[in-house]
Scaffold this motif. Structure first.
Motif, PDB file in Angstrom:
ATOM      1  N   LEU A 164       0.798  -1.206  -0.028  1.00  0.00           N
ATOM      2  CA  LEU A 164      -0.200  -0.112  -0.166  1.00  0.00           C
ATOM      3  C   LEU A 164       0.712   1.149   0.005  1.00  0.00           C
ATOM      4  CD1 LEU A 164      -2.839  -1.078   2.471  1.00  0.00           C
ATOM      5  CD2 LEU A 164      -3.047  -0.345  -0.047  1.00  0.00           C
ATOM      6  N   ILE A 165       1.892   1.314   1.026  1.00  0.00           N
ATOM      7  CA  ILE A 165       2.912   2.448   0.670  1.00  0.00           C
ATOM      8  C   ILE A 165       3.249   2.503  -0.477  1.00  0.00           C
ATOM      9  CG2 ILE A 165       5.218   3.256   1.729  1.00  0.00           C
ATOM     10  CD1 ILE A 165       4.320   1.961   4.445  1.00  0.00           C
ATOM     11  N   THR A 166       3.786   1.472  -1.352  1.00  0.00           N
ATOM     12  CA  THR A 166       4.447   1.317  -2.411  1.00  0.00           C
ATOM     13  C   THR A 166       3.319   2.127  -3.420  1.00  0.00           C
ATOM     14  OG1 THR A 166       5.816  -0.538  -2.124  1.00  0.00           O
ATOM     15  CG2 THR A 166       5.580   0.090  -4.174  1.00  0.00           C
ATOM     16  N   ILE A 167       2.216   1.713  -3.498  1.00  0.00           N
ATOM     17  CA  ILE A 167       1.324   2.497  -4.381  1.00  0.00           C
ATOM     18  C   ILE A 167       1.130   3.853  -4.235  1.00  0.00           C
ATOM     19  CG2 ILE A 167      -1.331   2.463  -5.001  1.00  0.00           C
ATOM     20  CD1 ILE A 167      -1.398  -0.745  -4.009  1.00  0.00           C
ATOM     21  N   LYS A 168       1.086   4.177  -2.761  1.00  0.00           N
ATOM     22  CA  LYS A 168       1.061   5.796  -2.396  1.00  0.00           C
ATOM     23  C   LYS A 168       2.229   6.541  -3.280  1.00  0.00           C
ATOM     24  CE  LYS A 168       0.871   7.192   1.590  1.00  0.00           C
ATOM     25  NZ  LYS A 168       1.046   7.308   2.927  1.00  0.00           N
ATOM     26  N   ASP A 169       3.515   5.853  -3.383  1.00  0.00           N
ATOM     27  CA  ASP A 169       4.613   6.328  -3.893  1.00  0.00           C
ATOM     28  C   ASP A 169       4.298   6.106  -5.533  1.00  0.00           C
ATOM     29  OD1 ASP A 169       6.003   6.646  -1.684  1.00  0.00           O
ATOM     30  OD2 ASP A 169       7.041   4.660  -1.737  1.00  0.00           O
ATOM     31  N   MET A 170       3.894   5.182  -5.916  1.00  0.00           N
ATOM     32  CA  MET A 170       3.340   5.123  -7.542  1.00  0.00           C
ATOM     33  C   MET A 170       2.602   6.189  -7.689  1.00  0.00           C
ATOM     34  SD  MET A 170       3.230   1.115  -7.826  1.00  0.00           S
ATOM     35  CE  MET A 170       2.799   1.032  -9.440  1.00  0.00           C
ATOM     36  N   ILE A 171       1.556   6.472  -7.018  1.00  0.00           N
ATOM     37  CA  ILE A 171       0.790   7.535  -7.585  1.00  0.00           C
ATOM     38  C   ILE A 171       1.332   8.828  -7.291  1.00  0.00           C
ATOM     39  CG2 ILE A 171      -1.385   8.924  -6.433  1.00  0.00           C
ATOM     40  CD1 ILE A 171      -2.415   6.186  -5.192  1.00  0.00           C
ATOM     41  N   GLU A 172       2.202   9.269  -6.397  1.00  0.00           N
ATOM     42  CA  GLU A 172       3.033  10.398  -6.201  1.00  0.00           C
ATOM     43  C   GLU A 172       3.962  10.774  -7.479  1.00  0.00           C
ATOM     44  OE1 GLU A 172       4.951  10.736  -2.572  1.00  0.00           O
ATOM     45  OE2 GLU A 172       3.115  11.510  -1.738  1.00  0.00           O
ATOM     46  N   HIS A 226     -10.243   6.817 -19.402  1.00  0.00           N
ATOM     47  CA  HIS A 226      -9.334   7.785 -19.927  1.00  0.00           C
ATOM     48  C   HIS A 226      -7.802   7.264 -20.201  1.00  0.00           C
ATOM     49  CE1 HIS A 226     -12.398  10.783 -18.320  1.00  0.00           C
ATOM     50  NE2 HIS A 226     -12.594   9.764 -17.212  1.00  0.00           N
ATOM     51  N   ASN A 227      -7.740   5.941 -19.961  1.00  0.00           N
ATOM     52  CA  ASN A 227      -6.309   5.465 -19.910  1.00  0.00           C
ATOM     53  C   ASN A 227      -5.210   6.304 -19.352  1.00  0.00           C
ATOM     54  OD1 ASN A 227      -4.732   3.461 -21.352  1.00  0.00           O
ATOM     55  ND2 ASN A 227      -4.097   4.917 -22.842  1.00  0.00           N
ATOM     56  N   LYS A 228      -5.799   6.886 -18.210  1.00  0.00           N
ATOM     57  CA  LYS A 228      -4.857   7.438 -17.469  1.00  0.00           C
ATOM     58  C   LYS A 228      -5.555   7.698 -15.742  1.00  0.00           C
ATOM     59  CE  LYS A 228      -6.163  12.139 -18.433  1.00  0.00           C
ATOM     60  NZ  LYS A 228      -5.757  13.632 -18.681  1.00  0.00           N
ATOM     61  N   LEU A 229      -4.849   8.157 -15.134  1.00  0.00           N
ATOM     62  CA  LEU A 229      -5.467   8.435 -13.831  1.00  0.00           C
ATOM     63  C   LEU A 229      -5.669   9.774 -13.569  1.00  0.00           C
ATOM     64  CD1 LEU A 229      -6.274   6.952 -10.951  1.00  0.00           C
ATOM     65  CD2 LEU A 229      -3.820   7.205 -10.173  1.00  0.00           C
ATOM     66  N   PRO A 230      -7.031  10.340 -13.378  1.00  0.00           N
ATOM     67  CA  PRO A 230      -7.273  11.731 -13.222  1.00  0.00           C
ATOM     68  C   PRO A 230      -6.863  12.257 -11.896  1.00  0.00           C
ATOM     69  CG  PRO A 230      -9.276  10.390 -14.345  1.00  0.00           C
ATOM     70  CD  PRO A 230      -8.161   9.605 -13.899  1.00  0.00           C
ATOM     71  N   GLU A 231      -6.828  13.343 -12.000  1.00  0.00           N
ATOM     72  CA  GLU A 231      -5.905  14.059 -10.747  1.00  0.00           C
ATOM     73  C   GLU A 231      -6.963  13.881  -9.455  1.00  0.00           C
ATOM     74  OE1 GLU A 231      -2.618  15.459  -8.948  1.00  0.00           O
ATOM     75  OE2 GLU A 231      -2.932  15.236 -11.270  1.00  0.00           O
ATOM     76  N   GLU A 232      -8.378  14.158  -9.880  1.00  0.00           N
ATOM     77  CA  GLU A 232      -9.327  14.185  -8.565  1.00  0.00           C
ATOM     78  C   GLU A 232      -9.066  12.682  -8.064  1.00  0.00           C
ATOM     79  OE1 GLU A 232     -11.554  13.681 -12.557  1.00  0.00           O
ATOM     80  OE2 GLU A 232      -9.878  14.844 -11.615  1.00  0.00           O
ATOM     81  N   PHE A 233      -9.253  11.702  -9.059  1.00  0.00           N
ATOM     82  CA  PHE A 233      -8.960  10.333  -8.624  1.00  0.00           C
ATOM     83  C   PHE A 233      -8.011   9.995  -7.989  1.00  0.00           C
ATOM     84  CE2 PHE A 233      -9.070   5.616  -8.585  1.00  0.00           C
ATOM     85  CZ  PHE A 233     -10.318   5.432  -8.203  1.00  0.00           C
ATOM     86  N   LYS A 234      -6.953  10.548  -8.458  1.00  0.00           N
ATOM     87  CA  LYS A 234      -5.456  10.214  -7.646  1.00  0.00           C
ATOM     88  C   LYS A 234      -5.379  10.538  -6.237  1.00  0.00           C
ATOM     89  CE  LYS A 234      -1.940  11.489 -10.311  1.00  0.00           C
ATOM     90  NZ  LYS A 234      -1.021  12.392 -11.053  1.00  0.00           N
ATOM     91  N   ASN A 235      -6.114  11.878  -6.079  1.00  0.00           N
ATOM     92  CA  ASN A 235      -6.083  12.326  -4.727  1.00  0.00           C
ATOM     93  C   ASN A 235      -7.266  11.588  -3.775  1.00  0.00           C
ATOM     94  OD1 ASN A 235      -4.432  14.521  -5.331  1.00  0.00           O
ATOM     95  ND2 ASN A 235      -6.187  15.795  -5.838  1.00  0.00           N
ATOM     96  N   GLU A 236      -8.103  11.234  -4.248  1.00  0.00           N
ATOM     97  CA  GLU A 236      -9.252  10.200  -3.678  1.00  0.00           C
ATOM     98  C   GLU A 236      -8.519   8.851  -3.280  1.00  0.00           C
ATOM     99  OE1 GLU A 236     -13.371   7.742  -4.563  1.00  0.00           O
ATOM    100  OE2 GLU A 236     -12.690   9.575  -5.695  1.00  0.00           O
TER     101      GLU A 236
END
Length: 466
Positions: free
Chosen positions: A382-390, A436-446
């Motif tokens: 889960l921490i790795t996923i957070k880093d991947m999002i950032e 969208h073939n990507k991760l939108p910013e609003e969903f990224k924060n969520e």
């Protein structure tokens, strides 16, 4: 029955396009042509005709045939969920009739994750359908938990092979079965009372068939393993093994023979076997228990693990000699008078309970260690996923990591609520990526915030007493 067309599908399989005024045949019925009967493997209805597969080594050239109904009498089986026609055909050809009701079935094949309440005499086969997703496998783990079974599908270990087929070794029946490698399947994590029946050939630690004798339940990695490839491959024994599994009558006690609680001898000896327990700890525990009921320690040798205690009985003492060697505990009671028999029974019961208690405690400690390691692994992911999002990584990589977390958590029913949350989020995530073939910013924060919440909940539940 009229045969419009016949063509060879493989060396032993023919396809027929037929038309009949009566009800179409079922898999496991027969088609009689020129006095010879051919087993029906599958049936598919088309516009105005029926396409069937039959087993035949001969070319079919006639235009007419006859449907011969099969009436199996060996038993009944029921299926919940989609199932390959060949499995139905194989079962019926071996004498088991398909029943629409699970109540009168001897065996219930479950290919979808549905909670059922089988009767004691019914054999349950959990075999995920050919189209099962990882979400379905998570639900299957919930079904296992509902049944009280500790075995789980290990979603972190998919079964993969570079070969077209995967072979599974079944030592109990000295057989092996096979299934296509393109079907989704996962290894099985055995429970506390599991009997391992099948493992991937040349990989003895990769379990793919597990039996739970206390619940009369068989767990398969995939229903593809039930398909009777015996019809086309000489080395496969899928159908024979399936029938043997349904008739299997192994008892949980047979597995426990390895632990061997106790054996008595006419000499007054009591012998107890203990497995995976520290011999020093057992030695000290036995002395402690006998001391509690009045035993007085006379001799003790910690190196050889021998001791002598005296126990008062009415007007005299009996001597109890303790010795431990090769995971065997031996108690020799020198007094053979009948009045010592009651004390002998008390000691036997006391030591049995002590060894059972120590064994259960050891098992709990091992399970606790595994749980801690798994929780730390999930937390790390889960921490790795957070880093991947950032770092704005490829969203498909993030999605794959989320699925792995779901798979790991599904092994622990205690965290079912968090598992459900992650599953639902992953589903939404998957739909958004497809769109969208990507991760939108609003969903990224969520998603980032949800991961923080999941980490907090994992910690809270881990520290709770239940």
């Amino acid at each position: 029955m009229r045969i419009y067309r016949a063509w060879k599908a493989s060396e032993k399989i023919f396809n027929l396009l037929i038309q009949t005024s009566e009800e179409a045949p079922m898999p496991g019925d027969y088609i009689e042509i020129n006095g010879e009967r051919y087993p029906v493997l599958s049936v598919k209805k088309t516009m105005g005709a029926v396409k069937i597969e039959i087993i035949s080594n001969k070319n079919i050239s006639t235009n007419y045939g006859e449907i011969v109904r099969n009436h199996p009498t060996a038993g009944k089986f029921s299926v919940i969920g989609p199932i390959n026609d060949w499995i139905i055909a194989g079962m019926r050809l071996k004498g088991y009739e398909l029943s629409n009701s699970i109540n009168d079935a001897d065996a219930i094949i479950l290919t979808v994750p549905e909670i059922i309440h089988p009767k004691k005499h019914q054999k349950v086969l959990l075999a995920p359908s050919l189209s099962s997703t990882w979400q379905d496998l998570i639900r299957f783990n919930e079904v296992l938990d509902n049944l009280g079974i500790t075995t789980r599908y290990d979603l972190s270990k998919p079964i993969v092979s570079k070969e077209d087929y995967i072979w599974v070794h079944i030592p109990l029946f000295e057989s092996r079965i096979m299934f296509p490698s393109n079907f989704t399947s996962y290894e099985i994590k055995a429970g506390g009372e599991s009997i391992i029946l099948g493992y991937i050939e040349n990989k003895p630690d990769s379990y793919s068939i597990v039996y739970e004798p206390n619940y009369q339940t068989l767990i398969y990695s995939t229903s593809a393993m039930l398909i009777p490839y015996d019809f086309i491959f000489e080395d496969a024994r899928n159908l024979d093994v399936l029938i043997n599994m349904i008739r299997l009558e192994l008892k949980a006690q047979e597995k426990r023979k390895q632990k061997s609680i106790e054996t008595t001898h006419d000499t007054g000896d009591l012998i107890f076997a203990f497995k995976n327990l520290d011999s020093d700890f057992v030695f000290n525990k036995v002395i402690e228990k006998i001391s509690i009921i009045g035993g007085l320690l006379k001799e003790r040798n910690d190196v050889n693990k021998t001791a002598i205690l005296e126990l008062p009985i009415n007007d005299h003492n009996i001597r109890v000699k303790i010795s431990i060697s090769n995971n065997l505990l031996k108690l020799t009671i020198t007094d053979s008078e009948k009045k010592a028999n009651r004390m002998r029974l008390i000691i036997r019961s006391l030591i049995n309970d002590s060894i059972r208690e120590l064994t259960e405690r050891k098992s709990m400690e091992e399970e606790y260690k595994k749980t801690i390691v798994l929780l730390l692994t999930i937390q790390e992911k889960l921490i790795t996923i957070k880093d991947m999002i950032e770092l704005d990584w490829n969203p498909y990589s993030i999605l794959e990591e989320l699925k792995k977390v779901c798979g790991d958590l599904s092994l622990m029913p205690k965290y079912a609520q968090i598992t459900d949350e992650i599953i639902n989020t992953t589903k939404s995530f998957e739909e958004i990526i497809k769109k969208h073939n990507k991760l939108p910013e609003e969903f990224k924060n969520e998603l980032y915030a949800k991961i923080e919440s999941w980490l907090s909940k994992l910690k809270t539940i881990a520290l709770s007493p239940r």
